[in-house]
Motif scaffolding. Sequence first.
Motif, short mmCIF file in Angstrom:
data_model
loop_
_atom_site.label_atom_id
_atom_site.label_comp_id
_atom_site.label_asym_id
_atom_site.label_seq_id
_atom_site.Cartn_x
_atom_site.Cartn_y
_atom_site.Cartn_z
N HIS A 285 0.79 -1.17 0.12
CA HIS A 285 0.10 0.12 0.05
C HIS A 285 0.89 1.20 -0.05
O HIS A 285 0.45 2.14 -0.68
CB HIS A 285 -0.74 -0.17 1.05
N LEU A 286 1.96 1.17 0.74
CA LEU A 286 2.89 2.32 0.61
C LEU A 286 3.45 2.54 -0.59
O LEU A 286 3.59 3.75 -0.98
CB LEU A 286 3.96 2.22 1.80
N GLY A 287 3.80 1.51 -1.37
CA GLY A 287 4.26 1.72 -2.68
C GLY A 287 3.21 2.30 -3.51
O GLY A 287 3.62 3.23 -4.55
N ASN A 288 2.01 1.85 -3.41
CA ASN A 288 0.88 2.61 -4.28
C ASN A 288 0.69 4.10 -3.78
O ASN A 288 0.70 4.79 -4.83
CB ASN A 288 -0.44 1.76 -4.26
N VAL A 289 0.68 4.61 -2.43
CA VAL A 289 0.53 5.74 -2.12
C VAL A 289 1.59 6.61 -2.74
O VAL A 289 1.72 7.93 -3.23
CB VAL A 289 0.45 5.82 -0.86
N LEU A 290 2.99 6.20 -2.63
CA LEU A 290 4.09 6.82 -3.25
C LEU A 290 4.37 7.07 -4.59
O LEU A 290 4.58 7.84 -5.31
CB LEU A 290 5.58 6.28 -2.69
N GLY A 291 3.67 6.09 -5.35
CA GLY A 291 3.54 6.05 -6.88
C GLY A 291 2.52 7.12 -7.29
O GLY A 291 2.74 7.81 -8.13
N ALA A 292 1.36 7.11 -6.57
CA ALA A 292 0.50 8.25 -6.74
C ALA A 292 1.01 9.53 -6.40
O ALA A 292 0.79 10.57 -7.08
CB ALA A 292 -0.97 8.08 -6.04
N GLU A 293 1.94 9.80 -5.42
CA GLU A 293 2.52 10.94 -5.04
C GLU A 293 3.58 11.23 -5.78
O GLU A 293 4.21 12.52 -5.75
CB GLU A 293 2.89 10.79 -3.69
N ASN A 294 4.20 10.47 -6.64
CA ASN A 294 5.55 10.56 -7.48
C ASN A 294 6.70 10.79 -6.76
O ASN A 294 7.51 11.77 -6.70
CB ASN A 294 5.37 11.67 -8.46
N VAL A 295 6.73 10.03 -5.67
CA VAL A 295 7.88 10.07 -4.80
C VAL A 295 8.85 8.87 -4.95
O VAL A 295 8.18 7.72 -4.89
CB VAL A 295 7.50 10.20 -3.36
N PRO A 296 10.07 9.02 -5.39
CA PRO A 296 10.87 7.73 -5.60
C PRO A 296 11.24 7.37 -4.17
O PRO A 296 11.45 7.83 -3.24
CB PRO A 296 12.26 8.48 -6.31
N ALA A 297 11.26 5.97 -4.30
CA ALA A 297 11.38 5.07 -3.00
C ALA A 297 12.12 3.84 -3.39
O ALA A 297 11.73 3.20 -4.23
CB ALA A 297 10.09 4.98 -2.17
N GLU A 298 13.30 3.48 -2.41
CA GLU A 298 13.75 2.10 -2.44
C GLU A 298 13.15 1.06 -1.77
O GLU A 298 12.33 1.34 -0.98
CB GLU A 298 15.21 2.43 -1.94
N ALA A 299 13.18 -0.23 -2.45
CA ALA A 299 12.20 -1.23 -1.89
C ALA A 299 12.78 -1.35 -0.34
O ALA A 299 11.96 -1.68 0.62
CB ALA A 299 12.53 -2.34 -2.53
N GLY A 300 14.07 -1.32 0.00
CA GLY A 300 14.39 -1.53 1.34
C GLY A 300 13.85 -0.35 2.21
O GLY A 300 13.58 -0.88 3.48
N ALA A 301 13.96 0.62 1.51
CA ALA A 301 13.13 1.88 2.49
C ALA A 301 11.63 1.46 2.99
O ALA A 301 11.14 1.40 4.03
CB ALA A 301 13.15 3.10 1.83
N LEU A 302 11.04 1.00 1.97
CA LEU A 302 9.52 0.67 2.21
C LEU A 302 9.34 -0.66 3.11
O LEU A 302 8.51 -0.77 3.92
CB LEU A 302 8.88 0.21 1.02
N ARG A 303 10.47 -1.33 2.92
CA ARG A 303 10.42 -2.50 3.97
C ARG A 303 10.66 -2.04 5.12
O ARG A 303 9.83 -2.45 6.25
CB ARG A 303 11.45 -3.56 3.37
N LEU A 304 11.54 -1.23 5.70
CA LEU A 304 11.65 -0.90 6.96
C LEU A 304 10.58 0.03 7.61
O LEU A 304 10.18 -0.32 8.61
CB LEU A 304 13.09 0.27 7.06
N LEU A 305 10.06 0.70 6.85
CA LEU A 305 8.70 1.35 7.07
C LEU A 305 7.58 0.37 7.37
O LEU A 305 6.74 0.77 8.45
CB LEU A 305 8.41 2.52 5.91
N SER A 306 7.25 -0.47 6.43
CA SER A 306 6.35 -1.35 7.00
C SER A 306 6.43 -2.00 8.16
O SER A 306 5.66 -2.52 8.75
CB SER A 306 6.24 -2.43 5.61
N ARG A 307 7.75 -2.45 8.37
CA ARG A 307 8.01 -3.17 9.60
C ARG A 307 7.72 -2.42 10.93
O ARG A 307 7.37 -2.53 11.91
CB ARG A 307 9.36 -3.76 9.72
#
Length: 618
Positions: free
Chosen positions: A191-213
């Motif tokens: 879900h965070l990936g979808n939100v950041l995609g809609a916001e046009n914010v680049p994000a690394e997969a490792g960063a999303l993994r840390l945030l989700s945990r």
Amino acid sequence: MSYQVLARKYRPQSFEQLVGQEHVVQALANALTQGRLHHAYLFTGTRGVGKTTVSRILAKSLNCVGVDGTGGITAKPCGVCHACRDIDSGRFVDYVELDAASNRGVEEISQLLDQAVYKPVVGRFKVYMIDEVHMLSNTAFNAMLKTLEEPPDYLKFVLATTDPQKVPVTVLSRCLQFNLRPMAAVDVQSHLGNVLGAENVPAEAGALRLLSRAARGSMRDGLSLTDQAIAFGAGALTEAGVRQMLGSVDRGHVVAIVDALAAASGEAVVAQADALRGAGLSAAGTLEDLATLFQQMALAQAAPTALDDADNETAEIRRLAALLPADEIQLMYSMALHGRAELHLAPDEYAGLLMVLLRMLAFRPAGTSARPVKAAALVRPPSVAKAVVAVPLPRLAPVAVAPAPAPVPTAFAPAPVVATPQVAEPSVAMKPSDRLRPRPVEAAAQADESADLDGSPPDDAPPPWMEADDVPAMAAPAAREPDAPRRAVLRETPEGALWAGRIAALNLTGMTGELARQAQALGCATVDGREVWTLRVERESLRQPALVGKLEAALDARLDVEAGVAEDSIALRATALADAQQRAAEDLAAQHPMTRTLLAQFPSARILPGSVQPLITT
């Protein structure tokens, strides 16, 4: 226009947009479609899982009139009619949200219920949503019971709480209860990936993994942390930046700790603790990440396909899982959890962390020798760098299978428990003395490389620490470990048998009975018509005059007690008998046809120590 936080901007507007609560969505959608509407709903769950959101969507479903204004109750509110728009914006007069944390008295609840007698103003239903309902006072709960049980047809109650145990059972019994579960980390990450995609914010997969945990099952917390990470990273999310923002321990430190523990290297373990102190990283966070890594290692052993191959950490987890047996991973996982709770008791948190790591090292099986740790596995600052001493691994002699002695006449357990390998890298249950000899360093390195190239060994392959010449014959039973040495060796004497018979006729308990059982009878004579026993007793506490006097009174005899190690006592005879029965039971179990069949099918299987117990018959 002012900035709107992501948690509010991307709040789900329909059941289809709700993430991770499919069981609640299905039940409510079916009830709305079939018209089977309850008058009171109770939503429970931790913070940020969607309790208020579900309440608002339910209110829209009950009051939606459709795009053309002619619609009825639906599980798919249109989102464009005046009722849907007003509920989303908080202006719908027939939808009331009450925060029970700040309105917990009977006056506030009575005022709300006084309005219940009036029909809806603009909507189809009145919906009263009471958040954190467990905060209401007892008198407030009592005031709403009657209305909650038999409300008007146009009134619906929606209660929400994070602590349902504090809600009276009289309220629970009047509500339809739904438990909203904590979000899975993978759902939060998606879900965070979808939100950041809609916001046009680049994000690394490792960063999303840390945030989700770090969200710990709360979608709102995940979105709030994402807002913070965007600000911290100036519009971009990188793994290093998010780790710095969260204060998380770098994965390399945790992996290095596991490598040091697997190598049984105290020097390396201390070096890693010093590195964490030098970097100013959290000791509690280290133990939390360590417990997470042990959990993933256990998962890799029990269910290798359960890991996500797309995760770049999966290969490292599988490598570490092959270094430790399953029982040690479970023990270290438990130590990490308990050690984290004990950190506040330590002089400082780094001293507590070091002691937890040394405790893990101390509980490695006896005979585990230290081996060199690769330089790449050591993560530490130069100021605390230390030389890691490589201790050569000893070569132990193969275990010989001894012939079974004659059994002692007794009844035995029907069959032993045999541990067989369950994963490619067997970790059968053994106590320290059961460990076979470790491989030399060169052989271990070659075996690790061949395992990486050729895949996992077959299920019936011998364990990696056993060399080819050590594999026992297919039908040979497991050898029994030698008896543990005792302080005294039993040497039966006629006086000892006479003493045992004399004491058996008495019902001695407490310290008097202990003196009788631990004493060795050296001789017995009759003086002036009275027995005189000469005893040898080792323990000074049992040679006290008062205790000897009690035994003399029980025997109606005189006792001459001297100090020394007893070689024939009632206690030694009982221990010898129990040992003989245990050995006979183990030998009989090792020759059991079922045992021999299992050991023939699984060469690396062993009889679990302690699983064979003699059944003593009287």
